[in-house]
Structure formats: C-alpha cells, structure tokens
Scaffold this motif. Structure first.
Motif, PDB file in Angstrom:
ATOM      1  N   ASN A 140       0.829  -1.212   0.000  1.00 40.09           N
ATOM      2  CA  ASN A 140       0.000   0.000   0.000  1.00 40.09           C
ATOM      3  C   ASN A 140       0.860   1.258   0.000  1.00 40.09           C
ATOM      4  OD1 ASN A 140      -2.796  -0.633  -0.076  1.00 40.09           O
ATOM      5  ND2 ASN A 140      -2.649  -1.492   1.972  1.00 40.09           N
ATOM      6  N   ILE A 141       1.949   1.216   0.736  1.00 46.46           N
ATOM      7  CA  ILE A 141       2.826   2.401   0.819  1.00 46.46           C
ATOM      8  C   ILE A 141       3.579   2.578  -0.502  1.00 46.46           C
ATOM      9  CG2 ILE A 141       4.872   3.349   1.958  1.00 46.46           C
ATOM     10  CD1 ILE A 141       3.825   1.823   4.524  1.00 46.46           C
ATOM     11  N   ALA A 142       4.199   1.496  -0.982  1.00 48.61           N
ATOM     12  CA  ALA A 142       4.988   1.594  -2.219  1.00 48.61           C
ATOM     13  C   ALA A 142       4.102   2.045  -3.386  1.00 48.61           C
ATOM     14  CB  ALA A 142       5.653   0.260  -2.524  1.00 48.61           C
ATOM     15  N   ALA A 143       2.841   1.600  -3.374  1.00 45.20           N
ATOM     16  CA  ALA A 143       1.921   1.913  -4.477  1.00 45.20           C
ATOM     17  C   ALA A 143       1.604   3.408  -4.575  1.00 45.20           C
ATOM     18  CB  ALA A 143       0.621   1.127  -4.320  1.00 45.20           C
ATOM     19  N   LEU A 144       1.960   4.173  -3.555  1.00 43.97           N
ATOM     20  CA  LEU A 144       1.693   5.610  -3.619  1.00 43.97           C
ATOM     21  C   LEU A 144       2.667   6.316  -4.554  1.00 43.97           C
ATOM     22  CD1 LEU A 144       0.860   6.172   0.141  1.00 43.97           C
ATOM     23  CD2 LEU A 144      -0.751   6.135  -1.762  1.00 43.97           C
ATOM     24  N   GLY A 145       3.656   5.564  -5.056  1.00 41.70           N
ATOM     25  CA  GLY A 145       4.502   6.134  -6.120  1.00 41.70           C
ATOM     26  C   GLY A 145       5.889   6.552  -5.686  1.00 41.70           C
ATOM     27  N   PHE A 146       6.419   5.951  -4.622  1.00 44.03           N
ATOM     28  CA  PHE A 146       7.787   6.288  -4.205  1.00 44.03           C
ATOM     29  C   PHE A 146       8.787   5.841  -5.264  1.00 44.03           C
ATOM     30  CE2 PHE A 146       5.523   6.451  -0.186  1.00 44.03           C
ATOM     31  CZ  PHE A 146       6.082   7.594   0.378  1.00 44.03           C
ATOM     32  N   ASP A 147       9.903   6.560  -5.334  1.00 39.94           N
ATOM     33  CA  ASP A 147      10.971   6.261  -6.284  1.00 39.94           C
ATOM     34  C   ASP A 147      11.676   4.978  -5.819  1.00 39.94           C
ATOM     35  OD1 ASP A 147      13.504   6.139  -7.524  1.00 39.94           O
ATOM     36  OD2 ASP A 147      13.495   8.304  -7.855  1.00 39.94           O
ATOM     37  N   GLU A 148      11.673   3.951  -6.669  1.00 38.17           N
ATOM     38  CA  GLU A 148      12.188   2.636  -6.231  1.00 38.17           C
ATOM     39  C   GLU A 148      13.701   2.629  -6.003  1.00 38.17           C
ATOM     40  OE1 GLU A 148      10.370   1.354  -9.746  1.00 38.17           O
ATOM     41  OE2 GLU A 148      12.208   0.562 -10.605  1.00 38.17           O
ATOM     42  N   ASN A 149      14.407   3.616  -6.552  1.00 39.17           N
ATOM     43  CA  ASN A 149      15.860   3.664  -6.331  1.00 39.17           C
ATOM     44  C   ASN A 149      16.269   4.652  -5.251  1.00 39.17           C
ATOM     45  OD1 ASN A 149      16.922   1.690  -8.137  1.00 39.17           O
ATOM     46  ND2 ASN A 149      16.111   2.987  -9.784  1.00 39.17           N
ATOM     47  N   LYS A 150      15.306   5.400  -4.761  1.00 39.81           N
ATOM     48  CA  LYS A 150      15.626   6.382  -3.711  1.00 39.81           C
ATOM     49  C   LYS A 150      14.835   6.104  -2.445  1.00 39.81           C
ATOM     50  CE  LYS A 150      17.093  10.206  -6.575  1.00 39.81           C
ATOM     51  NZ  LYS A 150      16.732  11.468  -7.180  1.00 39.81           N
ATOM     52  N   THR A 151      14.254   4.905  -2.366  1.00 31.33           N
ATOM     53  CA  THR A 151      13.415   4.579  -1.199  1.00 31.33           C
ATOM     54  C   THR A 151      13.858   3.237  -0.627  1.00 31.33           C
ATOM     55  OG1 THR A 151      11.584   5.714  -2.286  1.00 31.33           O
ATOM     56  CG2 THR A 151      11.008   4.291  -0.437  1.00 31.33           C
ATOM     57  N   PHE A 152      13.970   3.204   0.696  1.00 25.18           N
ATOM     58  CA  PHE A 152      14.312   1.951   1.373  1.00 25.18           C
ATOM     59  C   PHE A 152      13.219   1.664   2.399  1.00 25.18           C
ATOM     60  CE2 PHE A 152      17.052  -0.197   4.791  1.00 25.18           C
ATOM     61  CZ  PHE A 152      16.913  -1.447   4.224  1.00 25.18           C
ATOM     62  N   ILE A 153      12.502   0.549   2.174  1.00 27.21           N
ATOM     63  CA  ILE A 153      11.454   0.130   3.120  1.00 27.21           C
ATOM     64  C   ILE A 153      12.000  -1.091   3.860  1.00 27.21           C
ATOM     65  CG2 ILE A 153       9.067  -0.625   3.383  1.00 27.21           C
ATOM     66  CD1 ILE A 153       8.368   0.676   0.730  1.00 27.21           C
ATOM     67  N   ASP A 357       0.292  -3.759  -9.356  1.00 26.44           N
ATOM     68  CA  ASP A 357       1.476  -3.496 -10.177  1.00 26.44           C
ATOM     69  C   ASP A 357       2.746  -3.498  -9.342  1.00 26.44           C
ATOM     70  OD1 ASP A 357      -0.048  -3.241 -12.384  1.00 26.44           O
ATOM     71  OD2 ASP A 357      -0.015  -1.039 -12.430  1.00 26.44           O
ATOM     72  N   VAL A 358       2.657  -2.905  -8.160  1.00 28.92           N
ATOM     73  CA  VAL A 358       3.864  -2.717  -7.354  1.00 28.92           C
ATOM     74  C   VAL A 358       4.362  -4.049  -6.776  1.00 28.92           C
ATOM     75  CG1 VAL A 358       3.225  -2.260  -4.937  1.00 28.92           C
ATOM     76  CG2 VAL A 358       4.766  -0.717  -6.105  1.00 28.92           C
ATOM     77  N   GLU A 359       3.464  -5.025  -6.731  1.00 27.98           N
ATOM     78  CA  GLU A 359       3.841  -6.338  -6.207  1.00 27.98           C
ATOM     79  C   GLU A 359       5.060  -6.909  -6.935  1.00 27.98           C
ATOM     80  OE1 GLU A 359       1.134  -9.882  -4.516  1.00 27.98           O
ATOM     81  OE2 GLU A 359       0.086  -8.174  -5.368  1.00 27.98           O
ATOM     82  N   LYS A 360       5.099  -6.631  -8.248  1.00 29.56           N
ATOM     83  CA  LYS A 360       6.203  -7.186  -9.054  1.00 29.56           C
ATOM     84  C   LYS A 360       7.547  -6.550  -8.704  1.00 29.56           C
ATOM     85  CE  LYS A 360       2.848  -7.069 -12.607  1.00 29.56           C
ATOM     86  NZ  LYS A 360       2.400  -5.881 -13.310  1.00 29.56           N
ATOM     87  N   LYS A 361       7.514  -5.353  -8.160  1.00 30.98           N
ATOM     88  CA  LYS A 361       8.805  -4.693  -7.939  1.00 30.98           C
ATOM     89  C   LYS A 361       9.040  -4.298  -6.472  1.00 30.98           C
ATOM     90  CE  LYS A 361       7.367  -0.016  -9.144  1.00 30.98           C
ATOM     91  NZ  LYS A 361       7.638   1.190  -9.867  1.00 30.98           N
ATOM     92  N   VAL A 362       8.283  -4.911  -5.575  1.00 24.11           N
ATOM     93  CA  VAL A 362       8.423  -4.489  -4.177  1.00 24.11           C
ATOM     94  C   VAL A 362       9.832  -4.779  -3.635  1.00 24.11           C
ATOM     95  CG1 VAL A 362       7.483  -6.605  -3.133  1.00 24.11           C
ATOM     96  CG2 VAL A 362       7.236  -4.414  -1.946  1.00 24.11           C
ATOM     97  N   SER A 363      10.496  -5.790  -4.208  1.00 26.18           N
ATOM     98  CA  SER A 363      11.846  -6.111  -3.713  1.00 26.18           C
ATOM     99  C   SER A 363      12.820  -4.970  -3.996  1.00 26.18           C
ATOM    100  CB  SER A 363      12.354  -7.420  -4.321  1.00 26.18           C
ATOM    101  OG  SER A 363      12.638  -7.215  -5.677  1.00 26.18           O
ATOM    102  N   LYS A 364      12.517  -4.135  -4.977  1.00 28.31           N
ATOM    103  CA  LYS A 364      13.377  -2.968  -5.253  1.00 28.31           C
ATOM    104  C   LYS A 364      13.426  -2.051  -4.030  1.00 28.31           C
ATOM    105  CE  LYS A 364      13.959  -2.893  -9.954  1.00 28.31           C
ATOM    106  NZ  LYS A 364      15.325  -3.008 -10.403  1.00 28.31           N
ATOM    107  N   TYR A 365      12.260  -1.865  -3.425  1.00 28.53           N
ATOM    108  CA  TYR A 365      12.199  -0.967  -2.273  1.00 28.53           C
ATOM    109  C   TYR A 365      12.883  -1.588  -1.049  1.00 28.53           C
ATOM    110  CZ  TYR A 365       8.602   1.488  -4.933  1.00 28.53           C
ATOM    111  OH  TYR A 365       7.932   2.191  -5.892  1.00 28.53           O
ATOM    112  N   MET A 366      12.851  -2.908  -0.991  1.00 28.74           N
ATOM    113  CA  MET A 366      13.310  -3.559   0.245  1.00 28.74           C
ATOM    114  C   MET A 366      14.724  -4.129   0.149  1.00 28.74           C
ATOM    115  SD  MET A 366       9.838  -5.437   1.463  1.00 28.74           S
ATOM    116  CE  MET A 366      10.401  -5.636   3.149  1.00 28.74           C
ATOM    117  N   TYR A 367      15.102  -4.582  -1.055  1.00 30.43           N
ATOM    118  CA  TYR A 367      16.385  -5.297  -1.131  1.00 30.43           C
ATOM    119  C   TYR A 367      17.285  -4.873  -2.288  1.00 30.43           C
ATOM    120  CZ  TYR A 367      13.425  -8.242   1.742  1.00 30.43           C
ATOM    121  OH  TYR A 367      12.557  -8.672   2.696  1.00 30.43           O
ATOM    122  N   ASP A 368      16.722  -4.703  -3.493  1.00 30.72           N
ATOM    123  CA  ASP A 368      17.660  -4.565  -4.602  1.00 30.72           C
ATOM    124  C   ASP A 368      17.555  -3.314  -5.449  1.00 30.72           C
ATOM    125  OD1 ASP A 368      15.354  -5.501  -5.860  1.00 30.72           O
ATOM    126  OD2 ASP A 368      16.086  -7.559  -5.903  1.00 30.72           O
ATOM    127  N   GLY A 369      16.780  -2.319  -5.014  1.00 32.58           N
ATOM    128  CA  GLY A 369      16.858  -0.996  -5.660  1.00 32.58           C
ATOM    129  C   GLY A 369      18.182  -0.354  -5.250  1.00 32.58           C
TER     130      GLY A 369
END
Ligand code: SF4
Length: 382
Positions: A140-153, A357-369
């Motif tokens: 829900n948070i990532a889906a608000l449009g945070f930058d996947e390379n500038k955000t660490f969840i 949509d964000v489900e596919k790239k959530v690991s970017k925010y948490m591990y590999d962005g």
C-alpha cells in the motif's frame, strides 16, 4: 501530553485538540506564510495538504531548505507500525505528503516498518497477529509512487542486525526518567516499549544530512529526544513537518481507527461498504432539509468536508465553492456524500490497481533498488 479534555501521545490521541496550545506546549513553530512561499518556490508548487494548513507546524524546516539550496541536501524518514487490521485512508495521508516531498526535492526516503511496536505496546496479543498485514502495508505504501531507487522500506525484525549497534548507542543516552516524562511510560509499560524509541531514532542517523520527518504532531515526542541526542552522535537534529490528526467519520473529535470500522475507510473496503460508511458519517448538516436550506450547513465540523479537503478535492476553487454551497444551504448532505462516495471508490479502485502493479517490484524498495542495496551494506559510523 495530557491536558484538559485532550490527550496526545504517540500511542493515543483523543478529545478536541487545541493545535495552537500544542504548538506552545510542544515548542514547535507554526508553518508560516513566508516559509510556505519558500517551499512553493523551491518545489515548484505546494501540495494541498500544505497549502490548506493540514500540515501546520514544523521544527527546523527553514534549515532543511537552507541545506537544499546550499546543495547539502536532506533525507526523508517515516514509518508505519503494522497492526491487526489493514491500513485506512488516514494512514496514507503522511505518506502522500512524503512522496510529494521526495518527488519535489529528489531526496532519499526511508520507511521503517516496526513490526514489533504494536506487540510491545500491548495492542496485539502475538507477533504473528500482525504478520498477514505487513506485506499488504508495504505494498500500500509503495503503491503511492515512491521512487524505487531512492526509497528503502525495511522491517525492524529483518534489518535489526544493522540497527542494533546504533540503537545501543542511542539508548545509552536516554534515561528512564526522560523517557517516562516524554512518553508517559508507567509501571505497566513493557520494558520492550521503553527500549523501542531508541530503535525508532536509528533511521535519523542513516545519512550525515538533516533528516526531515513528515508526521502527525502526536509523533513529535520521539524526535524531541532525537534532537537532544543527535549532536552527541555527530548527526543532525531531526527536522519535522507536523500535521494535524485526520478525523474519523464519527466526528471532528474522533480518530480513524481500524478497530472501530464505522470511523474508518479501509483501503480494501468494497464500494458498497464505503457507501454505507460515508452515508452514515457525521456531517455539519441540519436536522431537516428545510432547516438546511434556510440555515445552511456547518462544513467546519463536517467529516465529509474534511475528507474532501484532505484527499478528495484537489482544486481549491471547487473546494471553496463546495464550502459556500454548504454554508448557504444550496448543497444538501445526501448529494454531497454521494459525490464523496464516488470519489473515494474511484481512488480506491485506482490505488488497488497500483498495489497489484507494485507487487512485481516491491523487492526494489526492500532489497535490490539502488538505495536498498546501499542500506544492506550500511554501517553506522558516528
Ligand atoms: Fe457536510 Fe456536505 Fe452536508 Fe455541508 S452539505 S454539512 S459539507 S455533507
């Protein structure tokens, strides 16, 4: 902070809150017109949550803007403690402001998921109880449009290996008497909750730049402590952009609470549930249509108008027109509520698409962005 008729701490906010008094009591500054004008110039606009006064106070925001102008930059930090229920629309308000700040200033953003907090605060009975909601909250948070390379969840329970050492350094500087005075801890408080503020302070140390925290004013106590400690750890004192508390649907003195479904629109509420809740929401309407036509409504106390002004009417002119149509009795509550139902359902449908949509790239925010990778190699060096 407990005062006649209201109480505001990080765990509880109730009663009719006197924000002018809170500014004095908390020792924060009002978000002035010149400061708003400066943000407007630097950001190329002002988010409605700022220009309509929902964010109303701050600490050191002018220093943040000085840092930005001087090229030193700053970073954003916020968080969400998962509970035993999904998030509701009031939960996403500070994240929407944070995302806007990230986009406007191009800065790194750290989002802590303290998956132990509700357990330590005795709001849930087991750690497992919050588990099903953690991933959904992150999406829900990532889906608000945070930058996947500038955000660490990050979840505390996963990232604790990196956080523990700095938390120990922070904890050493906080005496029990201070923690008790700031947070209102008593003899029933678990010792885990007493240590917990140290962990919540750690992300303010992630970079050797000024952290800015957009949050409800009820979260200020944590960061007052941080401001005492930061210089001793060679880090910047936290700046804050402080909001009022969003209203629940049962009145201006209520808070949206997942445990009281009639007060809150959950992000996964189906359209007919949204309709039912809004149709039953507390308004500033009169007892009869005749009275409303004659006397007009009272949008100042209306939860429906409150939510238009927070998230569901971007156009200031249209918001003002709605205000006056209500005041002069031209607009009736049934019509006004029905339109809000439509807008909320539209927003939720779009949001839930984005969640998929964000489900596919959530690991970017948490591990590999980009930022996430850097943070998994981070070591705190005071
Ligand atoms: Fe609230 Fe709309 Fe009724 Fe006015 S007309 S009191 S804004 S619901």
């Amino acid at each position: 902070m407990s005062q006649e008729g209201y109480n505001v701490t990080p765990w509880e906010a109730r009663g009719k809150i006197d924000y002018d008094k809170l500014i004095q009591e908390f020792g924060v500054e009002r978000l002035s017109e010149p400061l708003l004008a400066r943000i407007n110039t630097l950001a190329g606009g002002l988010h409605p949550l700022l220009r309509r006064g929902f964010f109303f106070a701050h600490r050191d925001l002018s220093l943040v803007l000085d840092d930005y102008e001087a090229g030193r930059g700053f970073f954003l930090y916020t968080g969400r403690a998962p509970s035993k229920a999904p998030m509701h629309i009031a939960h996403i308000v500070p994240f929407i402001a944070t995302r806007w700040l990230q986009h406007s200033f191009g800065v790194n953003t750290y989002i802590e998921i303290p998956d132990e907090e509700k357990f330590l605060a005795k709001k849930v009975d087991s750690l497992e109880e919050v588990e099903p909601y953690i991933r959904q909250d992150i999406l829900n948070i990532a889906a608000l449009g945070f930058d996947e390379n500038k955000t660490f969840i990050f979840r505390d329970s996963e990232y604790i290996g990196k956080m523990y050492r700095p938390a120990v350094l922070v904890a050493r500087h906080i005496n029990l008497s201070t923690a008790r005075a700031v947070f209102g801890f008593d003899n029933e408080t678990s010792i885990g909750l007493i240590f917990y503020p140290a962990l919540q302070i750690v992300p303010t140390l992630f970079e050797n730049r000024r952290p800015l925290i957009p949050c409800g004013i009820d979260q200020d106590p944590y960061f007052r402590l941080q401001r005492d400690i930061a210089p001793r750890l060679n880090r910047y004192k936290t700046a804050e952009l402080l909001s009022k508390l969003a209203w629940g649907l049962t009145g201006p003195e209520s808070k949206m609470s997942a445990s009281e479904p009639e007060t809150a629109i959950m992000l996964n509420d189906p359209p007919e549930v949204v309709k039912k809740k809004i149709m039953n929401a507390f308004t500033g309407g009169r007892a009869t249509v005749e009275e409303q036509r004659k006397l007009g409504g009272v949008p100042e106390v209306c939860t429906v108008f409150h939510w238009y002004s927070l998230l569901f009417e971007e156009d200031d002119k249209k918001l003002e027109e709605r205000y006056w149509a209500c005041k002069t009795g031209k607009l009736l509550c049934g019509e006004c509520k029905a339109e809000l139902v439509k807008r909320i359902n539209h927003f939720l449908a779009l949001h839930n698409e984005k969640v998929k949509d964000v489900e596919k790239k959530v690991s970017k925010y948490m591990y590999d962005g980009k930022l996430a990778q850097e943070m998994w190699n981070w070591e705190f060096r005071p």
